[in-house]
Motif scaffolding. Structure first.
Motif, PDB file in Angstrom:
ATOM      1  N   ASN A  15       0.826  -1.202   0.000  1.00 48.85           N
ATOM      2  CA  ASN A  15       0.000   0.000   0.000  1.00 48.85           C
ATOM      3  C   ASN A  15       0.856   1.246   0.000  1.00 48.85           C
ATOM      4  O   ASN A  15       1.927   1.301   0.627  1.00 48.85           O
ATOM      5  N   SER A  16       0.356   2.283  -0.640  1.00 50.06           N
ATOM      6  CA  SER A  16       1.122   3.516  -0.830  1.00 50.06           C
ATOM      7  C   SER A  16       1.552   4.161   0.483  1.00 50.06           C
ATOM      8  O   SER A  16       2.670   4.675   0.598  1.00 50.06           O
ATOM      9  N   TYR A  17       0.684   4.142   1.499  1.00 52.67           N
ATOM     10  CA  TYR A  17       1.037   4.875   2.716  1.00 52.67           C
ATOM     11  C   TYR A  17       2.172   4.210   3.490  1.00 52.67           C
ATOM     12  O   TYR A  17       2.893   4.870   4.237  1.00 52.67           O
ATOM     13  N   TYR A  18       2.366   2.903   3.319  1.00 51.71           N
ATOM     14  CA  TYR A  18       3.503   2.245   3.962  1.00 51.71           C
ATOM     15  C   TYR A  18       4.818   2.771   3.392  1.00 51.71           C
ATOM     16  O   TYR A  18       5.811   2.913   4.117  1.00 51.71           O
ATOM     17  N   TYR A  19       4.826   3.049   2.110  1.00 53.43           N
ATOM     18  CA  TYR A  19       6.016   3.614   1.467  1.00 53.43           C
ATOM     19  C   TYR A  19       6.311   4.989   2.069  1.00 53.43           C
ATOM     20  O   TYR A  19       7.453   5.303   2.418  1.00 53.43           O
ATOM     21  N   LEU A  69       9.569   6.137   4.277  1.00 53.96           N
ATOM     22  CA  LEU A  69      10.399   7.284   3.893  1.00 53.96           C
ATOM     23  C   LEU A  69      10.590   8.256   5.048  1.00 53.96           C
ATOM     24  O   LEU A  69      11.656   8.877   5.178  1.00 53.96           O
ATOM     25  N   GLN A  70       9.585   8.388   5.902  1.00 57.92           N
ATOM     26  CA  GLN A  70       9.654   9.359   6.991  1.00 57.92           C
ATOM     27  C   GLN A  70      10.266   8.785   8.269  1.00 57.92           C
ATOM     28  O   GLN A  70      10.445   9.517   9.233  1.00 57.92           O
ATOM     29  N   ASP A  71      10.581   7.520   8.261  1.00 57.49           N
ATOM     30  CA  ASP A  71      11.220   6.881   9.402  1.00 57.49           C
ATOM     31  C   ASP A  71      12.738   6.970   9.205  1.00 57.49           C
ATOM     32  O   ASP A  71      13.284   6.361   8.297  1.00 57.49           O
ATOM     33  N   PRO A  72      13.456   7.742  10.048  1.00 61.42           N
ATOM     34  CA  PRO A  72      14.901   7.909   9.857  1.00 61.42           C
ATOM     35  C   PRO A  72      15.666   6.591   9.800  1.00 61.42           C
ATOM     36  O   PRO A  72      16.671   6.489   9.091  1.00 61.42           O
ATOM     37  N   GLU A  73      15.171   5.586  10.515  1.00 61.83           N
ATOM     38  CA  GLU A  73      15.860   4.299  10.536  1.00 61.83           C
ATOM     39  C   GLU A  73      15.535   3.446   9.316  1.00 61.83           C
ATOM     40  O   GLU A  73      16.233   2.463   9.044  1.00 61.83           O
ATOM     41  N   GLN A  74      14.495   3.813   8.577  1.00 62.25           N
ATOM     42  CA  GLN A  74      14.060   3.005   7.437  1.00 62.25           C
ATOM     43  C   GLN A  74      14.135   3.749   6.109  1.00 62.25           C
ATOM     44  O   GLN A  74      13.855   3.158   5.059  1.00 62.25           O
ATOM     45  N   LYS A  75      14.511   5.012   6.149  1.00 61.23           N
ATOM     46  CA  LYS A  75      14.490   5.826   4.941  1.00 61.23           C
ATOM     47  C   LYS A  75      15.319   5.224   3.816  1.00 61.23           C
ATOM     48  O   LYS A  75      14.916   5.220   2.646  1.00 61.23           O
TER      49      LYS A  75
END
Length: 335
Positions: A215-219, A223-229
C-alpha cells in the motif's frame, strides 16, 4: 485482545461552555490514536460535542454484537474495507441519509444504501528495485508472467488488502481467469508470503525479490522513518495499470452503529470527517489519499505523481470477497 479508552476533551473550554449530557458520543476505532485524536479534538472545539474513543486492533464487531442495544458506541472507524463489510454483514450498522456526506464522498466510495462511507484511499502499488529494474509500466496481470518467476514478494494473500485486490481481479476478469492469474502469481513468488507491507519493501532492498506489492502509505511511512528511509529509497513506487483500467485502491471508512444512542451527534461527526479539515489531516498525518475530490494529498504523496485509479465501485469488492477467499484457498497461496 487489548482495549484502550481515551476521552477527547478541550481543556480550555469554560464550564459554561462544557458539553451537556446530550453533547457527547462514543467512537470505537480500529484507526490508531495518533491519527484520529487530533481530528476529534478539532471536532470538539468546533461543536462542543465530547468524544469518548475506544481503540482496538480487532474484535469490535464481536463487542458490538455482545453489547447489543446496550452498546454505547455511536460510530466505528475502520482501517480497511473488510472491516466495513464485516460490520454490515453482521447487521451492526445503520443507514445514513446525508446530503453533505453524499456531496463530499464520491458515489464510488460509499455504500449505495448508506451503510458505510469511505474516508481515505490507498493504492495497492508495485515496488521495484531501483538499481535492478527502475521504474516500470506494470500491471497486476503481469505479475503472473513467467519472466517474473522468483522475483515477487507479498504479505499473506489472506490479508484484507490482498483479498480486496483478488476481488477486483474477479470483478474485471471473472473467477476462472482470476484463479489462473493467482496461481501464476504464486508460482512467481520469491518466498512464502510473510510479513507486512514494509517488510516487502525491505525484501526488495535486500535482493530477495525485484517486485513487491504494498500500500502507498507504507512507502510514505518508511520514507519518513529515519531508521528506514534508506530502505524506501532503494525502491521505485509504480502505479499499476495506468494504460488501461487504473490502479486498485482500498479504503478506510466509517459506519453508524445499529443502536447508536447519539445518532444525531454521530452523523455530525461523520460529516465533519468527510469535510476539508479532517480530510486534509488524514492526508498529511498518514500519507493517504483523501476521498473528497478537491482536497490534495500531502506534498510527499503528491511528489509520487498523479495516477489513474480503478473506477470499480468499492462496494463491488464486497460482492466478490468470499469468492476471492475461496480462490486463495484453492491455489493454497500462502503455503
Amino acid at each position: 485482545m487489548k482495549w484502550v479508552t481515551c476521552a477527547v476533551f478541550v481543556g480550555l473550554m469554560s464550564a459554561a461552555h462544557s458539553a451537556s449530557a446530550q453533547d457527547k458520543l462514543t467512537v470505537y476505532s480500529y484507526r490508531q490514536a495518533f491519527l484520529v485524536e487530533p481530528i476529534l479534538t478539532r471536532f470538539t472545539e468546533d461543536t462542543g460535542i465530547s468524544v469518548d474513543v475506544v481503540f482496538a486492533k480487532d474484535g469490535i464487531a464481536e463487542r458490538l454484537a455482545r453489547e447489543g442495544r446496550l452498546s454505547p458506541a455511536d460510530l466505528v472507524l475502520t482501517s480497511d474495507f473488510s472491516r466495513l463489510v464485516e460490520l454490515v454483514d453482521k447487521d451492526l450498522t445503520s443507514p445514513v441519509n446525508s446530503s453533505q456526506l453524499d456531496s463530499n464522498i464520491p458515489e464510488q466510495y460509499r455504500d449505495p444504501e448508506g451503510q458505510w462511507y469511505a474516508l481515505t484511499m490507498r493504492v495497492r502499488n508495485l515496488y521495484t528495485a531501483k538499481d535492478r529494474l527502475g521504474s516500470q509500466q506494470l500491471t497486476y496481470e503481469s505479475l503472473a508472467e513467467p519472466k517474473y518467476k522468483g522475483k515477487i514478494c507479498t504479505r499473506s494473500g489472506k490479508h484484507p488488502y490482498n483479498v480486496a485486490l483478488v476481488a477486483s481481479m474477479i470483478a474485471h476478469h471473472g473467477e476462472a481467469q482470476a484463479k489462473t492469474w493467482l496461481q501464476g502469481v504464486k508460482d512467481n513468488l520469491a518466498r512464502k508470503p510473510q510479513g507486512n507491507d514494509r517488510g516487502q519493501i525491505a525484501a526488495v532492498k535486500e535482493g530477495v525479490c525485484d517486485i513487491a506489492l504494498g500500500n502507498s502509505y507504507y512507502y510514505g511511512n518508511t520514507l519518513q522513518d529515519p531508521e528506514q528511509k534508506t530502505v524506501a529509497e532503494a525502491v521505485v513506487i509504480n502505479f499499476p495499470n495506468q494504460a488501461d483500467r487504473g490502479a486498485h485502491v482500498n479504503v478506510s471508512g466509517m459506519v453508524l452503529t445499529r443502536h447508536a444512542p447519539n445518532k444525531a451527534n454521530a452523523i455530525k461527526l461523520m460529516e465533519f470527517l468527510s469535510a476539508d479539515v479532517a480530510q486534509k489531516a488524514y492526508a498529511e498525518v498518514n500519507m493517504e489519499y483523501p476521498v473528497k475530490a478537491n482536497v490534495p494529498p500531502s506534498p510527499l504523496v503528491a511528489s509520487w505523481g498523479e495516477f489513474k485509479s480503478d473506477q470499480l465501485p468499492i462496494f463491488k469488492l464486497a460482492e466478490y470477497h468470499q469468492a476471492a477467499v475461496k480462490l486463495l484457498d484453492e491455489v493454497q497461496f500462502d503455503l
